[in-house]
Design a protein around this motif. Structure first.
Motif, PDB file in Angstrom:
ATOM      1  N   ALA A   5      23.170  28.636 -27.465  1.00  0.00           N
ATOM      2  CA  ALA A   5      21.892  29.135 -26.946  1.00  0.00           C
ATOM      3  C   ALA A   5      21.464  30.313 -27.812  1.00  0.00           C
ATOM      4  O   ALA A   5      22.308  31.019 -28.360  1.00  0.00           O
ATOM      5  CB  ALA A   5      22.018  29.571 -25.488  1.00  0.00           C
ATOM      6  N   ARG A   6      20.147  30.506 -27.938  1.00  0.00           N
ATOM      7  CA  ARG A   6      19.705  31.667 -28.711  1.00  0.00           C
ATOM      8  C   ARG A   6      20.199  32.944 -28.057  1.00  0.00           C
ATOM      9  O   ARG A   6      20.570  33.883 -28.736  1.00  0.00           O
ATOM     10  CB  ARG A   6      18.188  31.646 -28.846  1.00  0.00           C
ATOM     11  N   ASN A   7      20.200  32.972 -26.729  1.00  0.00           N
ATOM     12  CA  ASN A   7      20.775  34.095 -25.994  1.00  0.00           C
ATOM     13  C   ASN A   7      21.951  33.572 -25.165  1.00  0.00           C
ATOM     14  O   ASN A   7      21.759  33.035 -24.069  1.00  0.00           O
ATOM     15  CB  ASN A   7      19.727  34.741 -25.080  1.00  0.00           C
ATOM     16  N   PRO A   8      23.172  33.710 -25.658  1.00  0.00           N
ATOM     17  CA  PRO A   8      24.321  33.130 -24.952  1.00  0.00           C
ATOM     18  C   PRO A   8      24.555  33.758 -23.572  1.00  0.00           C
ATOM     19  O   PRO A   8      25.231  33.140 -22.745  1.00  0.00           O
ATOM     20  CB  PRO A   8      25.501  33.400 -25.900  1.00  0.00           C
ATOM     21  N   ASP A   9      23.962  34.924 -23.311  1.00  0.00           N
ATOM     22  CA  ASP A   9      24.090  35.518 -21.974  1.00  0.00           C
ATOM     23  C   ASP A   9      23.397  34.656 -20.916  1.00  0.00           C
ATOM     24  O   ASP A   9      23.646  34.807 -19.718  1.00  0.00           O
ATOM     25  CB  ASP A   9      23.491  36.928 -21.942  1.00  0.00           C
ATOM     26  N   GLN A  10      22.519  33.756 -21.359  1.00  0.00           N
ATOM     27  CA  GLN A  10      21.790  32.896 -20.416  1.00  0.00           C
ATOM     28  C   GLN A  10      22.573  31.647 -20.037  1.00  0.00           C
ATOM     29  O   GLN A  10      22.102  30.855 -19.224  1.00  0.00           O
ATOM     30  CB  GLN A  10      20.443  32.485 -21.004  1.00  0.00           C
ATOM     31  N   VAL A  11      23.734  31.450 -20.659  1.00  0.00           N
ATOM     32  CA  VAL A  11      24.524  30.253 -20.353  1.00  0.00           C
ATOM     33  C   VAL A  11      25.286  30.471 -19.050  1.00  0.00           C
ATOM     34  O   VAL A  11      26.114  31.374 -18.947  1.00  0.00           O
ATOM     35  CB  VAL A  11      25.510  29.928 -21.499  1.00  0.00           C
ATOM     36  N   ASP A  12      24.969  29.664 -18.051  1.00  0.00           N
ATOM     37  CA  ASP A  12      25.595  29.760 -16.735  1.00  0.00           C
ATOM     38  C   ASP A  12      26.324  28.448 -16.450  1.00  0.00           C
ATOM     39  O   ASP A  12      25.868  27.639 -15.642  1.00  0.00           O
ATOM     40  CB  ASP A  12      24.519  30.040 -15.674  1.00  0.00           C
ATOM     41  N   LEU A  13      27.420  28.263 -17.171  1.00  0.00           N
ATOM     42  CA  LEU A  13      28.197  27.030 -17.023  1.00  0.00           C
ATOM     43  C   LEU A  13      29.679  27.398 -16.991  1.00  0.00           C
ATOM     44  O   LEU A  13      30.286  27.613 -18.050  1.00  0.00           O
ATOM     45  CB  LEU A  13      27.937  26.091 -18.202  1.00  0.00           C
ATOM     46  N   THR A  54      17.037  27.216 -36.095  1.00  0.00           N
ATOM     47  CA  THR A  54      16.122  27.519 -37.202  1.00  0.00           C
ATOM     48  C   THR A  54      16.686  28.587 -38.127  1.00  0.00           C
ATOM     49  O   THR A  54      16.076  28.904 -39.147  1.00  0.00           O
ATOM     50  CB  THR A  54      14.750  27.978 -36.687  1.00  0.00           C
ATOM     51  N   SER A  55      17.845  29.137 -37.766  1.00  0.00           N
ATOM     52  CA  SER A  55      18.434  30.189 -38.581  1.00  0.00           C
ATOM     53  C   SER A  55      19.353  29.593 -39.638  1.00  0.00           C
ATOM     54  O   SER A  55      20.136  28.683 -39.353  1.00  0.00           O
ATOM     55  CB  SER A  55      19.239  31.152 -37.688  1.00  0.00           C
ATOM     56  N   VAL A  56      19.276  30.117 -40.866  1.00  0.00           N
ATOM     57  CA  VAL A  56      20.146  29.617 -41.923  1.00  0.00           C
ATOM     58  C   VAL A  56      21.504  30.313 -41.915  1.00  0.00           C
ATOM     59  O   VAL A  56      22.430  29.874 -42.586  1.00  0.00           O
ATOM     60  CB  VAL A  56      19.514  29.784 -43.320  1.00  0.00           C
ATOM     61  N   SER A  57      21.617  31.424 -41.183  1.00  0.00           N
ATOM     62  CA  SER A  57      22.896  32.126 -41.128  1.00  0.00           C
ATOM     63  C   SER A  57      23.734  31.553 -39.988  1.00  0.00           C
ATOM     64  O   SER A  57      23.215  31.016 -39.019  1.00  0.00           O
ATOM     65  CB  SER A  57      22.697  33.623 -40.917  1.00  0.00           C
TER      66      SER A  57
END
Ligand SMILES: NC(=O)c1ccc[n+]([C@@H]2O[C@H](COP(=O)([O-])OP(=O)(O)OC[C@H]3O[C@@H](n4cnc5c(N)ncnc54)[C@H](OP(=O)(O)O)[C@@H]3O)[C@@H](O)[C@H]2O)c1
Length: 62
Positions: A36-44, A55-58
């Motif tokens: 997730a772009r913001n892993p704090d939003q993962v509720d699993l 979209t990030s190359v890094s």
């Protein structure tokens, strides 16, 4: 289907289709990296949240 020997990476795992897919894979025993772009939003519970913007190359090695 037993997926206890499988490891998967799910993008967009914080909501919608990605979250539902990640939850199903977890219920079948897979090791799930939840991108997730913001892993704090993962509720699993049981998932391994990782920061991932497709979209990030890094990137960071797991
Ligand atoms: N729902 C359907 O019935 C259906 C049917 C066929 C195809 N699809 C396709 O399946 C995909 C997901 O659909 P959905 O309904 O689950 O959409 P959604 O609820 O809008 O979820 C989109 C997901 O993509 C993530 N995301 C957006 N930009 C990203 C980026 N640059 N890097 C990483 N993650 C990013 C979002 O994360 P953030 O919270 O960070 O924005 C979110 O987790 C879409 O491409 C859609 O067109 C959906």
């Amino acid at each position: 289907m037993d997926l206890s020997t499988s490891t998967v990476l799910v993008t967009g795992a914080n909501r919608g289709f990605g979250r539902a897919l990640a939850a199903e894979l977890l219920s079948r025993g897979a090791t799930v990296y939840a991108g997730a772009r913001n892993p704090d939003q993962v509720d699993l519970p049981g998932a391994k949240p990782i920061a991932l913007d497709i979209t990030s190359v890094s990137y960071t090695h797991l």
